[in-house]
Design a protein around this motif. Structure first.
Motif, PDB file in Angstrom:
ATOM      1  N   SER A  60       0.856  -1.199   0.000  1.00 51.50           N
ATOM      2  CA  SER A  60       0.000   0.000   0.000  1.00 51.50           C
ATOM      3  C   SER A  60       0.888   1.243   0.000  1.00 51.50           C
ATOM      4  CB  SER A  60      -0.903   0.036   1.250  1.00 51.50           C
ATOM      5  OG  SER A  60      -0.141   0.334   2.401  1.00 51.50           O
ATOM      6  N   GLY A  61       0.274   2.370  -0.227  1.00 52.58           N
ATOM      7  CA  GLY A  61       1.012   3.634  -0.148  1.00 52.58           C
ATOM      8  C   GLY A  61       1.450   3.928   1.276  1.00 52.58           C
ATOM      9  N   THR A  62       0.618   3.574   2.231  1.00 54.01           N
ATOM     10  CA  THR A  62       0.968   3.772   3.641  1.00 54.01           C
ATOM     11  C   THR A  62       2.222   2.975   3.979  1.00 54.01           C
ATOM     12  OG1 THR A  62      -1.391   3.962   4.116  1.00 54.01           O
ATOM     13  CG2 THR A  62       0.061   3.611   5.995  1.00 54.01           C
ATOM     14  N   ASN A  65       5.162   4.695   2.501  1.00 60.89           N
ATOM     15  CA  ASN A  65       5.610   5.835   3.313  1.00 60.89           C
ATOM     16  C   ASN A  65       6.486   5.349   4.467  1.00 60.89           C
ATOM     17  OD1 ASN A  65       4.164   7.615   1.769  1.00 60.89           O
ATOM     18  ND2 ASN A  65       2.512   7.925   3.232  1.00 60.89           N
ATOM     19  N   THR A  86      -2.687  17.130   4.512  1.00 57.12           N
ATOM     20  CA  THR A  86      -2.461  15.911   3.727  1.00 57.12           C
ATOM     21  C   THR A  86      -3.315  14.809   4.329  1.00 57.12           C
ATOM     22  OG1 THR A  86      -0.789  14.319   2.948  1.00 57.12           O
ATOM     23  CG2 THR A  86      -0.477  15.199   5.136  1.00 57.12           C
ATOM     24  N   PHE A  87      -3.340  13.658   3.671  1.00 53.88           N
ATOM     25  CA  PHE A  87      -4.000  12.503   4.264  1.00 53.88           C
ATOM     26  C   PHE A  87      -3.105  11.959   5.376  1.00 53.88           C
ATOM     27  CE2 PHE A  87      -5.046   7.845   4.132  1.00 53.88           C
ATOM     28  CZ  PHE A  87      -6.297   7.978   4.698  1.00 53.88           C
ATOM     29  N   ALA A  89      -2.002   9.249   6.264  1.00 57.18           N
ATOM     30  CA  ALA A  89      -0.996   8.212   5.975  1.00 57.18           C
ATOM     31  C   ALA A  89       0.398   8.799   5.772  1.00 57.18           C
ATOM     32  CB  ALA A  89      -1.402   7.409   4.744  1.00 57.18           C
ATOM     33  N   ASP A 158       5.980  11.941  -1.129  1.00 55.52           N
ATOM     34  CA  ASP A 158       4.768  11.125  -1.059  1.00 55.52           C
ATOM     35  C   ASP A 158       3.990  11.441  -2.338  1.00 55.52           C
ATOM     36  OD1 ASP A 158       2.176  10.177  -0.711  1.00 55.52           O
ATOM     37  OD2 ASP A 158       2.116  10.619   1.428  1.00 55.52           O
ATOM     38  N   ALA A 160       1.473   9.696  -3.613  1.00 54.88           N
ATOM     39  CA  ALA A 160       0.245   8.894  -3.627  1.00 54.88           C
ATOM     40  C   ALA A 160      -0.811   9.453  -4.584  1.00 54.88           C
ATOM     41  CB  ALA A 160      -0.343   8.814  -2.219  1.00 54.88           C
ATOM     42  N   GLN A 161      -0.819  10.790  -4.743  1.00 54.02           N
ATOM     43  CA  GLN A 161      -1.873  11.412  -5.553  1.00 54.02           C
ATOM     44  C   GLN A 161      -1.319  11.951  -6.873  1.00 54.02           C
ATOM     45  OE1 GLN A 161      -3.982  14.308  -3.146  1.00 54.02           O
ATOM     46  NE2 GLN A 161      -4.313  12.848  -1.484  1.00 54.02           N
ATOM     47  N   SER A 182       0.817   5.387  -4.101  1.00 50.94           N
ATOM     48  CA  SER A 182      -0.324   4.546  -3.707  1.00 50.94           C
ATOM     49  C   SER A 182      -1.082   4.120  -4.956  1.00 50.94           C
ATOM     50  CB  SER A 182      -1.278   5.345  -2.807  1.00 50.94           C
ATOM     51  OG  SER A 182      -2.528   4.677  -2.709  1.00 50.94           O
ATOM     52  N   LYS A 187      -7.176   6.041  -6.809  1.00 49.27           N
ATOM     53  CA  LYS A 187      -6.069   6.899  -7.226  1.00 49.27           C
ATOM     54  C   LYS A 187      -6.010   6.996  -8.764  1.00 49.27           C
ATOM     55  CE  LYS A 187      -4.182   7.909  -3.209  1.00 49.27           C
ATOM     56  NZ  LYS A 187      -5.267   7.670  -2.238  1.00 49.27           N
ATOM     57  N   GLY A 195      -2.468  -1.490  -2.891  1.00 51.88           N
ATOM     58  CA  GLY A 195      -1.173  -1.565  -3.570  1.00 51.88           C
ATOM     59  C   GLY A 195      -0.424  -0.256  -3.439  1.00 51.88           C
TER      60      GLY A 195
END
Ligand SMILES: Cc1ncc(COP(=O)(O)O)c(C=O)c1O
Length: 368
Positions: A60-62, A65, A86-87, A89, A158, A160-161, A182, A187, A195
């Motif tokens: 995962s993206g988490t 990180n 931010t989120f 995570a 990061d 993720a986005q 992420s 996404k 993932g």
């Protein structure tokens, strides 16, 4: 009345079903359930697309990180600087290492970390700065990189986005010592489950990533490092491999939709559309506008069949879990004000001009 969801994963699935189902079937035929060839092929293509030497598919993206800071040696007693907007995570990357997140206010126009407010937060314990390319727009990497270099600390991303987003003509992911992505289903590049990925140009760090992902091992049952199980599933690698081939077109479609929103919204003074920074190629994971009557507008749009989102309603420094860090309201005023004014409109590649016009007509109706 039209019904416009915030995100429409079904229509994307329909458009690629013929390609994606055989790819999944092949994973099952080969019983390549964890890592394996489709994951390795995807890693290779994804690295190439982002102009970065090494990429590893993870769970995962988490987890990505966490791995980035872990591989850099961040641990208990260390501090990690990251944006409040931010989120959550992003912050878990630091806390999972036992380090303290140090939160920084954002720029009012890009919503990304404000580099001018970073240096005052650096102490002898600071180990890293996490740049988040929020909503799909790269952070001000050169300025952040200069600060990190001046203080001998690591800058990481990061992403993720921000798959395929560009900073000064270069794709994100290789603009710092290490980065994470992420592939959560919603996404810009989404798996059919969880993932993520980690990426770097540094060979020694790459080796650490590979080992941490797989129990600290690069030879079965020999464990040279501490690690975890952060491996990507085979099916996710296969799905992502198929979808990566479409990502350039999907990104163009998102950018076109953002342009259309911008064009239609231009004559509604009560709302401020997102701004693309001069150094950025924004990939509009989220289309976030600002408006002072946000809550009312959101409710009104719901009555018109339009789903919207808030990214994010509570900045990290005011989250209950971070009360022990000792922040209070007023500490990061730009992020706090933004949290009350932001509204994310429906945004995805399959969104049509007719739907965009309908959303903007409803926003206009609300203000008339
Ligand atoms: C900025 C940011 N960082 C990290 C993550 C975590 O990714 P994941 O959901 O794959 O764990 C997300 C998304 O969920 C995110 O938006």
């Amino acid at each position: 009345m039209m019904n416009i969801p915030f995100l429409d994963l079904k229509s994307q699935y329909r458009s690629i079903k013929g390609e994606v189902l055989p790819a999944i079937e092949q994973v099952l035929d080969n019983t390549a359930y964890v890592l394996g060839k489709p994951v390795a092929e995807f890693e290779h293509s994804f690295a190439k697309e982002h102009g970065v030497r090494f990429c590893y598919g993870v769970s995962s993206g988490t987890d990505g990180n966490h791995m980035v800071l872990w591989a850099l040696g961040v641990g208990p007693g260390d501090e990690v600087i990251l944006p409040a907007n931010t989120f959550i995570a992003t912050a878990w990357g630091a806390t999972l290492c036992g380090a303290k997140p140090v939160l920084v206010d954002c720029d009012p126009f890009s919503f990304n970390i404000d580099p001018a407010k970073v240096e005052e937060k650096i102490t002898s314990r600071t180990k890293a700065i996490v740049a988040v390319h929020l909503y799909g727009q790269p952070a001000d990497m050169d300025t952040l990189g200069a600060i990190a270099a001046r203080h001998g600390i690591s800058l990481v991303e990061d992403c993720a986005q921000a798959h395929f987003a560009e900073y000064k003509g270069k794709r994100v992911g290789g603009l710092s010592v290490a980065s994470s992505f992420s592939f959560y289903p919603g996404k810009n590049l989404g798996a059919y489950g969880e993932g993520g990925a980690v990426a770097t140009n540094d060979e020694a760090l790459a080796r650490k990533f590979k080992m941490i992902r797989d129990h600290g091992s690069d030879r079965k049952y020999y464990h040279d490092l501490h690690g975890h199980n952060y491996r990507m599933e085979g099916i996710q690698g296969a799905v992502l491999g198929v979808k990566l081939r479409h990502l350039a077109a999907w990104t163009e479609a998102r950018r076109k939709n953002a342009m259309l929103y911008g064009k239609y919204l231009a004559d509604i003074p009560e709302v401020s559309p997102p701004r693309e920074m001069p150094f950025a190629r924004h990939v509009y994971h989220l289309y976030v506008l600002r408006t002072s009557r946000r809550d009312e507008l959101q409710k009104f749009l719901e009555t018109r069949g339009i789903s919207t989102g808030l990214h994010y309603p509570i900045p990290l420094h005011l989250q209950k879990v971070f009360e022990p860090l000792g922040y209070k309201e007023g500490d990061l005023p730009v992020a706090e004000k933004a949290a009350k004014e932001i509204l994310s409109l429906p945004m995805y590649a399959e969104l049509g001009e007719e739907q965009i016009a309908y959303v903007v007509a409803a926003i206009r109706e609300f203000h008339s």
